[in-house]
Structure formats: structure tokens, C-alpha cells
Design a protein around this motif. Structure first.
Motif, PDB file in Angstrom:
ATOM      1  N   LEU A  51      29.997  30.799  -9.462  1.00 21.49           N
ATOM      2  CA  LEU A  51      28.698  30.152  -8.917  1.00 21.49           C
ATOM      3  C   LEU A  51      27.912  29.670  -9.902  1.00 21.49           C
ATOM      4  CD1 LEU A  51      27.266  32.745  -6.191  1.00 21.49           C
ATOM      5  CD2 LEU A  51      28.903  30.687  -5.629  1.00 21.49           C
ATOM      6  N   ASP A  52      27.374  28.484  -9.845  1.00 20.87           N
ATOM      7  CA  ASP A  52      26.376  28.010 -10.783  1.00 20.87           C
ATOM      8  C   ASP A  52      25.413  28.893 -10.917  1.00 20.87           C
ATOM      9  OD1 ASP A  52      28.076  25.760 -10.761  1.00 20.87           O
ATOM     10  OD2 ASP A  52      26.845  24.392  -9.715  1.00 20.87           O
ATOM     11  N   ASN A  53      24.895  29.014 -12.075  1.00 22.26           N
ATOM     12  CA  ASN A  53      23.644  29.816 -12.147  1.00 22.26           C
ATOM     13  C   ASN A  53      22.506  29.047 -12.696  1.00 22.26           C
ATOM     14  OD1 ASN A  53      21.941  31.930 -12.635  1.00 22.26           O
ATOM     15  ND2 ASN A  53      22.724  32.423 -14.912  1.00 22.26           N
ATOM     16  N   PRO A  54      21.388  28.962 -11.519  1.00 20.17           N
ATOM     17  CA  PRO A  54      21.557  29.579 -10.180  1.00 20.17           C
ATOM     18  C   PRO A  54      22.244  28.765  -9.293  1.00 20.17           C
ATOM     19  CG  PRO A  54      19.383  28.365 -10.464  1.00 20.17           C
ATOM     20  CD  PRO A  54      20.040  28.278 -12.011  1.00 20.17           C
ATOM     21  N   PRO A  55      22.643  29.769  -8.348  1.00 15.84           N
ATOM     22  CA  PRO A  55      23.636  28.900  -7.225  1.00 15.84           C
ATOM     23  C   PRO A  55      22.973  27.575  -6.671  1.00 15.84           C
ATOM     24  CG  PRO A  55      23.486  31.256  -6.836  1.00 15.84           C
ATOM     25  CD  PRO A  55      22.162  30.875  -7.761  1.00 15.84           C
ATOM     26  N   THR A  56      23.663  26.692  -6.406  1.00 14.27           N
ATOM     27  CA  THR A  56      23.204  25.585  -5.550  1.00 14.27           C
ATOM     28  C   THR A  56      23.003  25.897  -4.329  1.00 14.27           C
ATOM     29  OG1 THR A  56      25.423  24.693  -5.044  1.00 14.27           O
ATOM     30  CG2 THR A  56      24.598  23.937  -7.030  1.00 14.27           C
ATOM     31  N   SER A  57      22.263  25.003  -3.486  1.00 17.05           N
ATOM     32  CA  SER A  57      21.922  25.270  -2.163  1.00 17.05           C
ATOM     33  C   SER A  57      23.142  25.063  -1.205  1.00 17.05           C
ATOM     34  CB  SER A  57      21.055  24.209  -1.550  1.00 17.05           C
ATOM     35  OG  SER A  57      19.857  24.234  -2.228  1.00 17.05           O
ATOM     36  N   GLU A  58      23.992  24.431  -1.797  1.00 11.35           N
ATOM     37  CA  GLU A  58      25.311  24.396  -0.771  1.00 11.35           C
ATOM     38  C   GLU A  58      26.146  25.689  -0.940  1.00 11.35           C
ATOM     39  OE1 GLU A  58      28.715  21.741  -2.187  1.00 11.35           O
ATOM     40  OE2 GLU A  58      28.245  20.762  -0.217  1.00 11.35           O
ATOM     41  N   GLN A  59      26.232  25.998  -2.366  1.00 12.48           N
ATOM     42  CA  GLN A  59      26.955  27.325  -2.670  1.00 12.48           C
ATOM     43  C   GLN A  59      26.115  28.496  -1.823  1.00 12.48           C
ATOM     44  OE1 GLN A  59      26.790  27.260  -7.031  1.00 12.48           O
ATOM     45  NE2 GLN A  59      28.597  26.197  -7.241  1.00 12.48           N
ATOM     46  N   ASP A  60      24.926  28.409  -1.939  1.00 10.60           N
ATOM     47  CA  ASP A  60      24.348  29.612  -1.301  1.00 10.60           C
ATOM     48  C   ASP A  60      24.697  29.483   0.305  1.00 10.60           C
ATOM     49  OD1 ASP A  60      22.396  31.370  -1.047  1.00 10.60           O
ATOM     50  OD2 ASP A  60      20.901  30.086  -0.367  1.00 10.60           O
ATOM     51  N   VAL A  61      24.730  28.645   1.119  1.00  7.86           N
ATOM     52  CA  VAL A  61      25.107  28.397   2.357  1.00  7.86           C
ATOM     53  C   VAL A  61      26.561  28.889   2.471  1.00  7.86           C
ATOM     54  CG1 VAL A  61      25.759  26.767   4.514  1.00  7.86           C
ATOM     55  CG2 VAL A  61      23.422  26.648   3.014  1.00  7.86           C
ATOM     56  N   HIS A  62      27.569  28.587   1.594  1.00  3.46           N
ATOM     57  CA  HIS A  62      28.868  28.915   1.846  1.00  3.46           C
ATOM     58  C   HIS A  62      29.148  30.152   1.231  1.00  3.46           C
ATOM     59  CE1 HIS A  62      30.009  24.171   1.124  1.00  3.46           C
ATOM     60  NE2 HIS A  62      29.800  24.529   2.322  1.00  3.46           N
ATOM     61  N   ILE A  63      28.525  30.838   0.564  1.00  2.04           N
ATOM     62  CA  ILE A  63      28.943  32.119   0.175  1.00  2.04           C
ATOM     63  C   ILE A  63      28.536  32.989   1.186  1.00  2.04           C
ATOM     64  CG2 ILE A  63      26.968  32.603  -1.190  1.00  2.04           C
ATOM     65  CD1 ILE A  63      28.772  34.170  -3.128  1.00  2.04           C
ATOM     66  N   HIS A  64      26.977  32.824   2.123  1.00  2.58           N
ATOM     67  CA  HIS A  64      26.616  33.399   3.098  1.00  2.58           C
ATOM     68  C   HIS A  64      27.500  33.268   4.123  1.00  2.58           C
ATOM     69  CE1 HIS A  64      22.868  34.038   0.882  1.00  2.58           C
ATOM     70  NE2 HIS A  64      22.589  35.113   1.880  1.00  2.58           N
ATOM     71  N   SER A  65      28.268  32.059   4.406  1.00  2.00           N
ATOM     72  CA  SER A  65      29.079  32.090   5.620  1.00  2.00           C
ATOM     73  C   SER A  65      30.292  33.003   5.116  1.00  2.00           C
ATOM     74  CB  SER A  65      29.576  30.458   5.658  1.00  2.00           C
ATOM     75  OG  SER A  65      28.411  29.769   5.992  1.00  2.00           O
ATOM     76  N   TRP A  66      30.916  33.003   4.062  1.00  2.00           N
ATOM     77  CA  TRP A  66      32.154  33.960   3.714  1.00  2.00           C
ATOM     78  C   TRP A  66      31.478  35.251   3.923  1.00  2.00           C
ATOM     79  CZ3 TRP A  66      31.612  37.577  -0.101  1.00  2.00           C
ATOM     80  CH2 TRP A  66      32.760  38.287  -0.232  1.00  2.00           C
ATOM     81  N   ALA A  67      30.284  35.694   3.726  1.00  2.00           N
ATOM     82  CA  ALA A  67      30.009  37.135   4.171  1.00  2.00           C
ATOM     83  C   ALA A  67      29.896  37.438   5.316  1.00  2.00           C
ATOM     84  CB  ALA A  67      28.495  37.249   3.355  1.00  2.00           C
ATOM     85  N   ASN A  68      29.357  36.470   6.213  1.00  2.00           N
ATOM     86  CA  ASN A  68      29.439  36.630   7.600  1.00  2.00           C
ATOM     87  C   ASN A  68      30.588  36.657   8.130  1.00  2.00           C
ATOM     88  OD1 ASN A  68      26.471  36.650   7.434  1.00  2.00           O
ATOM     89  ND2 ASN A  68      26.442  34.463   8.156  1.00  2.00           N
ATOM     90  N   ASP A  69      31.586  35.720   7.623  1.00  4.85           N
ATOM     91  CA  ASP A  69      33.016  35.853   8.426  1.00  4.85           C
ATOM     92  C   ASP A  69      33.688  37.008   8.152  1.00  4.85           C
ATOM     93  OD1 ASP A  69      32.626  33.357   9.180  1.00  4.85           O
ATOM     94  OD2 ASP A  69      33.518  32.205   7.685  1.00  4.85           O
ATOM     95  N   ILE A  70      33.502  37.685   6.968  1.00  6.20           N
ATOM     96  CA  ILE A  70      34.341  38.767   6.593  1.00  6.20           C
ATOM     97  C   ILE A  70      34.145  40.032   7.351  1.00  6.20           C
ATOM     98  CG2 ILE A  70      35.118  37.760   4.451  1.00  6.20           C
ATOM     99  CD1 ILE A  70      33.434  40.222   3.106  1.00  6.20           C
ATOM    100  N   GLY A  71      32.618  40.327   7.623  1.00  9.10           N
ATOM    101  CA  GLY A  71      32.023  41.102   8.477  1.00  9.10           C
ATOM    102  C   GLY A  71      32.489  42.626   8.090  1.00  9.10           C
ATOM    103  N   PRO A  72      32.148  43.646   8.860  1.00 12.03           N
ATOM    104  CA  PRO A  72      32.395  44.964   8.465  1.00 12.03           C
ATOM    105  C   PRO A  72      33.819  45.388   8.604  1.00 12.03           C
ATOM    106  CG  PRO A  72      30.886  44.637  10.208  1.00 12.03           C
ATOM    107  CD  PRO A  72      31.187  43.431  10.026  1.00 12.03           C
ATOM    108  N   GLU A  73      34.758  44.050   9.274  1.00 12.45           N
ATOM    109  CA  GLU A  73      36.069  44.449   9.227  1.00 12.45           C
ATOM    110  C   GLU A  73      36.739  44.351   8.014  1.00 12.45           C
ATOM    111  OE1 GLU A  73      40.258  42.231  11.392  1.00 12.45           O
ATOM    112  OE2 GLU A  73      38.311  41.435  11.801  1.00 12.45           O
TER     113      GLU A  73
END
Length: 724
Positions: A659-681
Motif C-alpha cells: 500500500l501507499d503510505n499512507p494508503p489512498t482512499s481507493e486502496q482503503d476501500v479495496h483492502i476493506h473489500s478484500w477483508a470482507n470477501d475472505i471472511g471467517p472462511e
């Protein structure tokens, strides 16, 4: 500084044995080897030395000289080394004879080279004999240009061109000493500045005086750096026992006491590092001079009048430096901000350790009583005192326990003094200086943010009426008063972020990840709550003042995020330092490069969401997400199906998130989407969920200390801020 004995070798016949003997004699006269490898080369077999030569003379010389293949080449190489060493010895002797550098009773003489400069003949000459000549030449030219109608010296240079040239050599001791000598000593040097100011003054047709403050300040900074380097030259001004003697006598001689303004200006020059003993001894003498607290802006261009309490009837104290400070302690304490050793020695003249604590001596107690009770220049005087406070705070990082303890005692007294001052008296320079004091107490600050107390500082140590709550109220109040200054805010947040992460240099478990980001979140919440309180109290301030405060606080959280991300993404190294290390100067935001502070305009930098993004990236990069399916390309692409540029899938199936340092707004959204997608599984150990909980718990904890459980601010928290 390189040293040599004055007894070098003598010239002999042009044969190898004579050259070798001469080279040994000259090289051995140096305390450390000026030409690397000489001793090693001369320690083996030597041509024409009986009992040593086992090969032909030609091959022996070739081995000695590296690339030479003939006897004459080898002898020539030896002669060049002899000449180089002799040049160094000649330079050292010449410098000592001039009085510029040290000489000792055992015959040792020295030449000067700054740290990081290669020890070559050209550099030795440039920083020694050539500096003497250049300094004298530039000083003469400046006097000519200053005194001429057209402002040009005999060699065709303007004042500005001469000062530009002086700036190139301003930190070279030999050059500085030569310049001051050429002006006839300290008296002439100070008088030069008093005269030079008129080059920056103009009077319009209406008789109104206009001062080019930027130009004059630039000249002062160059001349201040030159004088500072002169004090480090080892030369003592003619007729005086020390530089401090010369300076004190110059500004106190009757009829010339206006020179105090010039001396103060030069001492306060940006980044001017004066010799330690000069500052300590000078301050010790200047503190006894009377001063009534007059503001710098009230200074005229000459000190003449009918009557003065100190100067008498019909006094004439000569030329003055308009709008500069007459406070005897202003300049010398400002200079201590650039020399922590001097600040320490002045603010802690005596004392001892007793039962694990520093106990100040009578001189120290008396000095602090004087400094905290005297009248300072009402506009800039405390800029100087707080600069010395910043300097001494850096000594908390000393490896000597007694020194560190004494510095901590001074830091506590500094913080108590600053807390008792009316907030309206704070200048921007004071805020920056005091931010250094707080940065050097960041470990205690993190304790406060976690609901503890700054016990390591010894605040109110001798006041039984105070409690631990008073300690943390004081600490938090100082942050409140400083964070609307951008440089101060950056300095504090950088130090606090580093201290918060100190226990977790490497994260290898989910528990460590959660603990690290809980600590960072706590500091973030604490500083955010203080910022919110400050902005609330600025509602009635001017639009410009409020905007500046908002920008300062935005920078504060961007800096914090950048420091946290430095361990994840890299950039921001200049904002990070090891706990146990200290800083002597505040972070100057406008001097940072994109590699230091990549983007101060990133939305939501420093927010919980931004910290979560960095925690997710660190979890991945440290191998805490072990399910290969978590890095399925379907989870790591944008809406158009393109893979995220910040994600790299490694050959072993693991991934790296850059990630950029600090993360861009776009990166922030995308990495949170990834975290939600992988979930507990695909995150069965809930590594990312633990990181989220750590951050949210920490942020809430830090905020509640200041704003109370309702989060509305005011005085509901455990900590009370003194707002006036």
C-alpha cells in the motif's frame, strides 16, 4: 581533526631506501594514518633492504605500487606519498602558527576536516590554509561593499554575492576565525552588522522607512553561522581569554551597549552551532545584566536619549539593530537550542544522584529561580528560554544515567513553567520548542494516553499538594496548547507513534498484531480527542487561524499514519526514530520530501479505517493469513476485473500488499473489500477481526480520557485541560 607531530622526515637521495625511511618517519608522526594503507604497504618486503628482497626489484616495486612496473614508477609513487604527508604536516603547522587550531605542549599540531569529507590533499588545503585566505578576502570585500556608494567591493561583488560565497564556508572553523580576525575581532564583527543593516533599509518619498526583513534576516543567519564556526576553531580572540570574554566585553563597554542587539541576532541564527563552553560561560555572565522586558519591536536604530535607569543622563550607547531583541539572555538561550550539551550544562550546573533520583544543587536551584522569575523580552524572550528547554530535553537520551536523570529534572521544571504561563503568551516558536520537550517524553505520553500517569518525569516532585491527576492534566494541557501549530503537531505525533509501537518491532502472531494496533489506536484516540477540544475552542477564532489549526491537526494524523506505515510500506523513515533516542529540533513540515511525508492531503489519514488498512497489510506481509484461498484473484481485483497494483502474488502462493503510505482512499476501500470477501472462511483465526477490535478498543479508550463516555467533550473525561 587530524593530529601530527611537528617533526617530519627530511629530504634525502632519490633511492628506494631513502624514500622508504622518509615515508616511515613522516607517516609515523600522525596519530592516525592520513593515507590509508601506508603502514601496511611498508610492513612487508622492501626493495634493496638486505635480507628482505626475495624477488626481483622490479616485481617487488610492482607489488608495492599496485600498477607500477618499473623502479622509477615505484620511486615516484613513494615520493608522491611523502609529498602528500608533508603537505598535511605543513598545513597543520601553518594552522597552528596562525592561532586558528589547537597546539599542545607535546608538539602535536592539527589540521581540520569536517565529518564525512575525504582526507585528500586538496580537501586539507581547502579547509585550512585556503579557508584562511578566503575568509580574510571575503571579510575585506564585505567591508568595501558595505561602505561603497554602489554597494560593490573592489573585486566587483555585491553584498549579496559576498554573503552567498560566505554561506558556502559558513561552517568551516578556519574560515570563520579568519573572517572575524579580518574585522578586527568581535567588536568589529558586531559593528559590521549594525552598519550592514542600512543596506536593507529604504526611505520612500514620504519619509517612511521600509526594512527588507527577509534580506536582513538572511544576512544575519550567514554571519551568525560564520561566528559560530569561529568559536569552534580553537582560536582565542586577541587580547581575551575566551570567546565569551570577548563577546561580553564587547556588549557591555560603555558607549557600545547597542551591540547586544547584534550579538543576540547572531547567536539566534538558524542552525548556528556555537562552542559549548562559549555559550555556558557567556550566559552565566549575561544573566546578571539588567533588563526591563522591552519588546523587540520597540528597538530603535540607535540607543540615545535623555535618561535611562541603567545608562544614566544624556546616554549614547551607539547604533542598534532595529526590531531585534535587547534581552541579554535571548540570543544565548536560542543558541542552546542548537547545542544540547550547552543547554544541559547551563540549566544543570550542579547536583547529584540520591536514592535513584537527581537532586539539584544550590546553583541549579538558584538559576531556575532566576530564569523562571525574570522579565523576558515580552515578544521573543521565551522563544529563547524554551529553545534551551528543547535542547536539554534531548539529553534524556544520554547513555549516562546521571546525565539522563538531570535532564529529566530540567524537563519537569520546563513543563511546569510552560503550564503556568498564560496560554495567550505562547508564540509559534515556543510551541515548536515545547513540542520537542514533549517528543522527548513520548514514552510517558503513551502511558497517559493509556489511562496512566507520566510518573517517569517527576512532575511536582516537591509539591505535596499535587496528585498524579495533576500530572496528567498538565501533560495533556501542553499538547492542547501546541497542536494547532503544524510543526509541533507533526513532532508530537511522530514521537508518540514511535513510542506506541516500540514493544512490537516485529509482529509474528495475531495477538501481537492486535496489541500493537490497540496501542496505536489509543494514542490516536487520545490525540484526536485533544484536537477536537482545541478546534471546538477555536470556533470564535478568525477563519485563517481556524484553518491553520485544522491543517495542523490533519498533518498530525497523516504523520502518525505514515510512521505506522513505515514498517509496512517503507516511506516515512525520517519521521521514525528508535525509542531511547531523542530529538533536538522540531519536525519542519515544509522541509519534508515526498519520501518523508508522502501526501499530507490524503482524506481520512489517521482514522481507524486507515489504521485498519495498514494492519491488514501487515498481517498479510508477516504471513499471519495462511489460507491460500484468501489470495484468490477474484478477491483482489477492481470493478473492471483488473488486479490491484498494490498486491503481488508470490511464487509460493503467499501475497505481499504494498500500500501507499499512507494508503489512498481507493486502496482503503479495496483492502476493506478484500477483508470482507475472505471472511471467517479464509481467516479462521480472525486475525483481521482481532486487529479491528484492537484499534477500536484503543481509539475509544484514548478518546474517553479527554471527552468522557458520551464523547461530547467538555469536562466529562478523567483528564481536565487548562484552557487559558
Amino acid at each position: 581533526m587530524r593530529a601530527a607531530s611537528a617533526g617530519g622526515g627530511s629530504r634525502g637521495d632519490d633511492d628506494a631506501e631513502t624514500e622508504r625511511s622518509e615515508l616511515y618517519n613522516l607517516s609515523a608522526s600522525w596519530d592516525e594514518e592520513p593515507v590509508e594503507g601506508v603502514e601496511e604497504m611498508l610492513s612487508g618486503g622492501v626493495p634493496y633492504a638486505p635480507g628482505h628482497a626475495t624477488t626481483s626489484s622490479s616485481s617487488a616495486f610492482s607489488a608495492f605500487a599496485g600498477t607500477s612496473t618499473t623502479m622509477s614508477d615505484a620511486i615516484g609513487g613513494l615520493q608522491q606519498i611523502v609529498d602528500d604527508l608533508q603537505t598535511r604536516l605543513d598545513e597543520a603547522i601553518a594552522m597552528n602558527d596562525s592561532g586558528i587550531t589547537f597546539g599542545s605542549t607535546d608538539g602535536t599540531v592539527c589540521y581540520y576536516l569536517p565529518d564525512g569529507v575525504e582526507d585528500t590533499v586538496a580537501n586539507v588545503k581547502a579547509y585550512n590554509s585556503q579557508s584562511l585566505g578566503d575568509g580574510a578576502k571575503d571579510a575585506e570585500a564585505l567591508q568595501q561593499a558595505r561602505g561603497s556608494r554602489d554597494g560593490v567591493s573592489e573585486d566587483g561583488r555585491t553584498v549579496e554575492q559576498i554573503l552567498d560565497e560566505m554561506a558556502k564556508h559558513q561552517d568551516v572553523p578556519a574560515y570563520g576565525a579568519a573572517v572575524v580576525q579580518a574585522f578586527g575581532g568581535v567588536d568589529g564583527y558586531l559593528d559590521n552588522l549594525l552598519e550592514l543593516q542600512w543596506k536593507y533599509n529604504t526611505i520612500d518619498r514620504d519619509g517612511v522607512l521600509h526594512v527588507d526583513h527577509e534580506g536582513l534576516d538572511g544576512a544575519v543567519n550567514v554571519l551568525g553561522r560564520v561566528l559560530a564556526s569561529a568559536t569552534r576553531s580553537g582560536m582565542v580572540p586577541e587580547g581575551f581569554a575566551s570567546w565569551s570574554d570577548a563577546m561580553y566585553e564587547s556588549v557591555t563597554v560603555k558607549g557600545h551597549r547597542g551591540r547586544m542587539l547584534a550579538l543576540n541576532a547572531l547567536l539566534a541564527a538558524d542552525d548556528a552551532v556555537y562552542e559549548t563552553a562559549t555559550l555556558v560561560d557567556l550566559a552565566d555572565r549575561l544573566e546578571d545584566l539588567p533588563f526591563d522586558g522591552a519588546a523587540a519591536s520597540s528597538t530603535p536604530d540607535s540607543y540615545r536619549g535623555w535618561y535611562d535607569d541603567d545608562y544614566g543622563v544624556l546616554y549614547d550607547e551607539g547604533k542598534a539593530l532595529r526590531d531585534y531583541s535587547m534581552d541579554p539572555l535571548y540570543g544565548v538561550t536560542m543558541a542552546m537550542g542548537n547545542n544540547p550539551q550547552a543547554a544541559f550544562r547551563y540549566l544543570n550546573p550542579d547536583g547529584e544522584m540520591s536514592r535513584g533520583q537527581w537532586v539539584p544543587g544550590e546553583q541549579t536551584e538558584a538559576r531556575w529561580k532566576l530564569l523562571t522569575g525574570r522579565e523576558w523580552d515580552s515578544e521573543v524572550g521565551l522563544d529563547g528560554f524554551t529553545a534551551a528547554m528543547a535542547g536539554v530535553s534531548a539529553m534524556r537520551g544520554s547513555g549516562d544515567d546521571e546525565t539522563a536523570a538531570a535532564a529529566t529534572w530540567s524537563v519537569a521544571r520546563s513543563m511546569e513553567f510552560a503550564y503556568d504561563l498564560p496560554f495567550e503568551n505562547y508564540t509559534e516558536a515556543m510551541k515548536e520548542n515545547l513540542s520537542v520537550v514533549l517528543a522527548n517524553t513520548a514514552e510517558e505520553g503513551v502511558d497517559v494516553a493509556n489511562g496512566g500517569y507520566p510518573n517517569g518525569l517527576g512532575l511536582y516532585r516537591d509539591d505535596d499538594s499535587k496528585t498524579d491527576d495533576d500530572d496528567r492534566n498538565l501533560y495533556t494541557t501542553l499538547i492542547y496548547r501546541l497542536i494547532d501549530n503544524e510543526n509541533a503537531a507533526a513532532t508530537i505525533s511522530s514521537a508518540f507513534a514511535n513510542a506506541a509501537m516500540a514493544e512490537y518491532p516485529t509482529v509474528t502472531t495475531r495477538e501481537q498484531l492486535e496489541a500493537k494496533y490497540r496501542e496505536v489506536g489509543t494514542v490516536c484516540g487520545y490525540l484526536n480527542a485533544i484536537s477536537s477540544e482545541r478546534l471546538t475552542d477555536l470556533k470564535k477564532a478568525s477563519t485563517a487561524e481556524r484553518k491553520a489549526a485544522e491543517e495542523a491537526m490533519g498533518t498530525m494524523f497523516t504523520v502518525m499514519t505514515t510512521v505506522v506505515g513505515a514498517g509496512v510500506s517503507g516511506p516515512g523513515a525520517k519521521l521514525a526514530w528508535d525509542v531511547g533516542k531523542t530529538v533536538a529540533k522540531p519536525i519542519m513540515v515544509d522541509q519534508l520530501t515526498p519520501d518523508d511525508l508522502p501526501d499530507v492531503d490524503v482524506p481520512d489519514a489517521g482514522s481507524p479505517s486507515s489504521l485498519e488498512s495498514q494492519a491488514y497489510a501487515e498481517a498479510v506481509n508477516q504471513g499471519l493469513i495462511t489460507e491460500p484461498e484468501a489470495f484468490n484473484p477474484e478477491y483482489l481485483q477492481d470493478d473492471s476485473g483488473q488486479p490491484h497494483s498494490w498486491c503481488t502474488i508470490n511464487p509460493d502462493g503467499t501475497a505481499t500488499f504494498n500500500l501507499d503510505n499512507p494508503p489512498t482512499s481507493e486502496q482503503d476501500v479495496h483492502i476493506h473489500s478484500w477483508a470482507n470477501d475472505i471472511g471467517p472462511e479464509h481467516d479462521p483465526e480472525d486475525v483481521l477481526g482481532n486487529a479491528d477490535r484492537g484499534i477500536n478498543t484503543g481509539v475509544g479508550k484514548g478518546q474517553r480520557l479527554v471527552q468522557g463516555s458520551d464523547g461530547e467533550g467538555g469536562k466529562d473525561g478523567d483528564i481536565t485541560i487548562k484552557r487559558d
